[in-house]
Scaffold this motif. Structure first.
Motif, PDB file in Angstrom:
ATOM      1  N   ALA A 130       0.770  -1.264   0.148  1.00 36.91           N
ATOM      2  CA  ALA A 130      -0.015   0.068   0.200  1.00 36.91           C
ATOM      3  C   ALA A 130       1.031   1.150  -0.086  1.00 36.91           C
ATOM      4  O   ALA A 130       0.662   2.152  -0.616  1.00 36.91           O
ATOM      5  CB  ALA A 130      -0.961  -0.039   1.143  1.00 36.91           C
ATOM      6  N   ASP A 131       2.063   1.278   0.756  1.00 30.51           N
ATOM      7  CA  ASP A 131       2.694   2.496   0.721  1.00 30.51           C
ATOM      8  C   ASP A 131       3.499   2.656  -0.435  1.00 30.51           C
ATOM      9  O   ASP A 131       3.711   3.815  -1.090  1.00 30.51           O
ATOM     10  CB  ASP A 131       4.000   2.121   1.782  1.00 30.51           C
ATOM     11  CG  ASP A 131       3.577   2.172   3.285  1.00 30.51           C
ATOM     12  OD1 ASP A 131       2.506   2.880   3.501  1.00 30.51           O
ATOM     13  OD2 ASP A 131       4.136   1.759   3.939  1.00 30.51           O
ATOM     14  N   ARG A 132       3.756   1.643  -1.180  1.00 31.15           N
ATOM     15  CA  ARG A 132       4.182   1.696  -2.670  1.00 31.15           C
ATOM     16  C   ARG A 132       3.279   1.849  -3.756  1.00 31.15           C
ATOM     17  O   ARG A 132       3.398   1.905  -5.073  1.00 31.15           O
ATOM     18  CB  ARG A 132       5.282   0.422  -3.087  1.00 31.15           C
ATOM     19  CG  ARG A 132       6.164   0.113  -1.898  1.00 31.15           C
ATOM     20  CD  ARG A 132       7.207   1.306  -1.734  1.00 31.15           C
ATOM     21  NE  ARG A 132       8.408   0.626  -1.201  1.00 31.15           N
ATOM     22  CZ  ARG A 132       8.550   0.506   0.457  1.00 31.15           C
ATOM     23  NH1 ARG A 132       7.293   1.004   1.065  1.00 31.15           N
ATOM     24  NH2 ARG A 132       9.609   0.277   1.122  1.00 31.15           N
ATOM     25  N   LYS A 133       1.950   1.734  -3.412  1.00 27.37           N
ATOM     26  CA  LYS A 133       0.911   1.883  -4.359  1.00 27.37           C
ATOM     27  C   LYS A 133       1.118   0.885  -5.414  1.00 27.37           C
ATOM     28  O   LYS A 133       0.931   0.993  -6.588  1.00 27.37           O
ATOM     29  CB  LYS A 133       0.542   3.344  -5.125  1.00 27.37           C
ATOM     30  CG  LYS A 133       0.608   4.309  -4.078  1.00 27.37           C
ATOM     31  CD  LYS A 133       0.510   5.521  -4.588  1.00 27.37           C
ATOM     32  CE  LYS A 133       0.216   6.588  -3.709  1.00 27.37           C
ATOM     33  NZ  LYS A 133       0.791   6.774  -2.400  1.00 27.37           N
ATOM     34  N   MET A 134       1.291  -0.561  -5.055  1.00 25.80           N
ATOM     35  CA  MET A 134       1.575  -1.387  -5.792  1.00 25.80           C
ATOM     36  C   MET A 134       0.530  -2.415  -5.396  1.00 25.80           C
ATOM     37  O   MET A 134       0.258  -2.911  -4.414  1.00 25.80           O
ATOM     38  CB  MET A 134       2.868  -2.163  -5.623  1.00 25.80           C
ATOM     39  CG  MET A 134       3.215  -3.193  -6.693  1.00 25.80           C
ATOM     40  SD  MET A 134       4.756  -3.842  -6.611  1.00 25.80           S
ATOM     41  CE  MET A 134       5.776  -2.420  -7.164  1.00 25.80           C
ATOM     42  N   SER A 135      -0.227  -3.030  -6.577  1.00 21.69           N
ATOM     43  CA  SER A 135      -1.174  -4.102  -6.634  1.00 21.69           C
ATOM     44  C   SER A 135      -0.628  -5.651  -6.448  1.00 21.69           C
ATOM     45  O   SER A 135       0.635  -5.546  -6.639  1.00 21.69           O
ATOM     46  CB  SER A 135      -2.205  -4.304  -7.357  1.00 21.69           C
ATOM     47  OG  SER A 135      -1.449  -4.677  -8.794  1.00 21.69           O
ATOM     48  N   LEU A 136      -1.272  -6.631  -5.804  1.00 22.02           N
ATOM     49  CA  LEU A 136      -1.100  -7.927  -5.796  1.00 22.02           C
ATOM     50  C   LEU A 136      -0.544  -8.386  -7.234  1.00 22.02           C
ATOM     51  O   LEU A 136       0.668  -9.140  -7.502  1.00 22.02           O
ATOM     52  CB  LEU A 136      -1.873  -8.890  -5.157  1.00 22.02           C
ATOM     53  CG  LEU A 136      -1.537 -10.056  -4.661  1.00 22.02           C
ATOM     54  CD1 LEU A 136      -0.412  -9.941  -3.407  1.00 22.02           C
ATOM     55  CD2 LEU A 136      -2.651 -11.007  -4.118  1.00 22.02           C
ATOM     56  N   ASN A 137      -1.235  -8.063  -8.173  1.00 22.32           N
ATOM     57  CA  ASN A 137      -1.057  -8.570  -9.660  1.00 22.32           C
ATOM     58  C   ASN A 137       0.196  -7.966 -10.160  1.00 22.32           C
ATOM     59  O   ASN A 137       1.246  -8.604 -10.662  1.00 22.32           O
ATOM     60  CB  ASN A 137      -2.044  -8.071 -10.586  1.00 22.32           C
ATOM     61  CG  ASN A 137      -3.379  -9.130 -10.378  1.00 22.32           C
ATOM     62  OD1 ASN A 137      -3.195 -10.000  -9.730  1.00 22.32           O
ATOM     63  ND2 ASN A 137      -4.575  -8.668 -10.344  1.00 22.32           N
ATOM     64  N   ASP A 138       0.478  -6.640  -9.841  1.00 24.96           N
ATOM     65  CA  ASP A 138       1.666  -6.032 -10.199  1.00 24.96           C
ATOM     66  C   ASP A 138       3.008  -6.496  -9.769  1.00 24.96           C
ATOM     67  O   ASP A 138       4.121  -6.879 -10.381  1.00 24.96           O
ATOM     68  CB  ASP A 138       1.797  -4.424  -9.596  1.00 24.96           C
ATOM     69  CG  ASP A 138       0.752  -3.596 -10.837  1.00 24.96           C
ATOM     70  OD1 ASP A 138       0.413  -4.276 -11.865  1.00 24.96           O
ATOM     71  OD2 ASP A 138       0.507  -2.596 -10.390  1.00 24.96           O
ATOM     72  N   LEU A 139       2.768  -6.964  -8.368  1.00 23.50           N
ATOM     73  CA  LEU A 139       4.038  -7.529  -7.676  1.00 23.50           C
ATOM     74  C   LEU A 139       4.155  -8.977  -8.244  1.00 23.50           C
ATOM     75  O   LEU A 139       5.437  -9.277  -8.336  1.00 23.50           O
ATOM     76  CB  LEU A 139       3.826  -7.502  -5.929  1.00 23.50           C
ATOM     77  CG  LEU A 139       4.888  -8.106  -5.235  1.00 23.50           C
ATOM     78  CD1 LEU A 139       6.089  -7.310  -5.584  1.00 23.50           C
ATOM     79  CD2 LEU A 139       4.497  -8.172  -3.678  1.00 23.50           C
ATOM     80  N   ALA A 140       3.144  -9.639  -8.632  1.00 15.50           N
ATOM     81  CA  ALA A 140       3.379 -10.967  -8.967  1.00 15.50           C
ATOM     82  C   ALA A 140       3.943 -11.016 -10.504  1.00 15.50           C
ATOM     83  O   ALA A 140       4.921 -11.643 -10.572  1.00 15.50           O
ATOM     84  CB  ALA A 140       2.097 -11.627  -9.285  1.00 15.50           C
ATOM     85  N   LYS A 141       3.621  -9.990 -11.265  1.00 18.29           N
ATOM     86  CA  LYS A 141       4.486  -9.866 -12.598  1.00 18.29           C
ATOM     87  C   LYS A 141       5.709  -9.595 -12.279  1.00 18.29           C
ATOM     88  O   LYS A 141       6.669  -9.883 -13.249  1.00 18.29           O
ATOM     89  CB  LYS A 141       3.396  -8.977 -13.445  1.00 18.29           C
ATOM     90  CG  LYS A 141       2.185  -9.270 -14.028  1.00 18.29           C
ATOM     91  CD  LYS A 141       1.430  -8.297 -14.798  1.00 18.29           C
ATOM     92  CE  LYS A 141       0.074  -8.634 -14.869  1.00 18.29           C
ATOM     93  NZ  LYS A 141      -0.652  -7.433 -15.443  1.00 18.29           N
ATOM     94  N   ARG A 142       6.006  -8.820 -11.492  1.00 18.66           N
ATOM     95  CA  ARG A 142       7.562  -8.024 -11.479  1.00 18.66           C
ATOM     96  C   ARG A 142       8.321  -8.891 -10.902  1.00 18.66           C
ATOM     97  O   ARG A 142       9.452  -9.084 -10.988  1.00 18.66           O
ATOM     98  CB  ARG A 142       7.270  -6.788 -10.546  1.00 18.66           C
ATOM     99  CG  ARG A 142       6.843  -5.503 -11.486  1.00 18.66           C
ATOM    100  CD  ARG A 142       6.673  -4.456 -10.475  1.00 18.66           C
ATOM    101  NE  ARG A 142       6.127  -3.234 -11.395  1.00 18.66           N
ATOM    102  CZ  ARG A 142       6.102  -2.096 -10.972  1.00 18.66           C
ATOM    103  NH1 ARG A 142       6.838  -1.766  -9.948  1.00 18.66           N
ATOM    104  NH2 ARG A 142       5.481  -1.192 -11.486  1.00 18.66           N
ATOM    105  N   THR A 143       7.868  -9.986  -9.953  1.00 19.96           N
ATOM    106  CA  THR A 143       8.691 -10.751  -9.311  1.00 19.96           C
ATOM    107  C   THR A 143       8.624 -12.313  -9.971  1.00 19.96           C
ATOM    108  O   THR A 143       9.510 -13.079  -9.516  1.00 19.96           O
ATOM    109  CB  THR A 143       8.011 -10.928  -7.746  1.00 19.96           C
ATOM    110  OG1 THR A 143       6.903 -11.498  -7.633  1.00 19.96           O
ATOM    111  CG2 THR A 143       8.393  -9.726  -7.110  1.00 19.96           C
ATOM    112  N   GLY A 144       7.654 -12.534 -10.499  1.00 25.16           N
ATOM    113  CA  GLY A 144       7.574 -14.010 -11.050  1.00 25.16           C
ATOM    114  C   GLY A 144       6.990 -14.954 -10.103  1.00 25.16           C
ATOM    115  O   GLY A 144       6.974 -16.345 -10.186  1.00 25.16           O
TER     116      GLY A 144
END
Length: 68
Positions: free
Chosen positions: A11-25
């Motif tokens: 939330a602090d980074r304004k990142m969604s779960l889907n975005d984090l999943a895509k960026r981390t694999g």
């Protein structure tokens, strides 16, 4: 007791779960389980990928609370 604070950091980074999943694999399902505290363990490689992408320290994601 270990508390997972992934939702707060995201939330602090304004990142969604889907975005984090895509960026981390890491799958959305696994990230969701981690975020909601439904895991018993976490691999260092997973923690490394999350911390790298969120530009944070493991202590930002995991909090230890002493049980009496």
């Amino acid at each position: 007791m270990i508390i997972v604070r992934l939702d707060r950091v995201m939330a602090d980074r304004k990142m969604s779960l889907n975005d984090l999943a895509k960026r981390t694999g890491i799958s959305t399902v696994n990230l969701s389980k981690l975020k909601n505290g439904h895991v018993r363990a976490i691999r260092f490689s997973t923690l490394n990928a999350i911390c790298t992408e969120l530009k944070c320290q493991p202590r930002d994601i995991l909090e230890f609370i002493y049980d009496l």
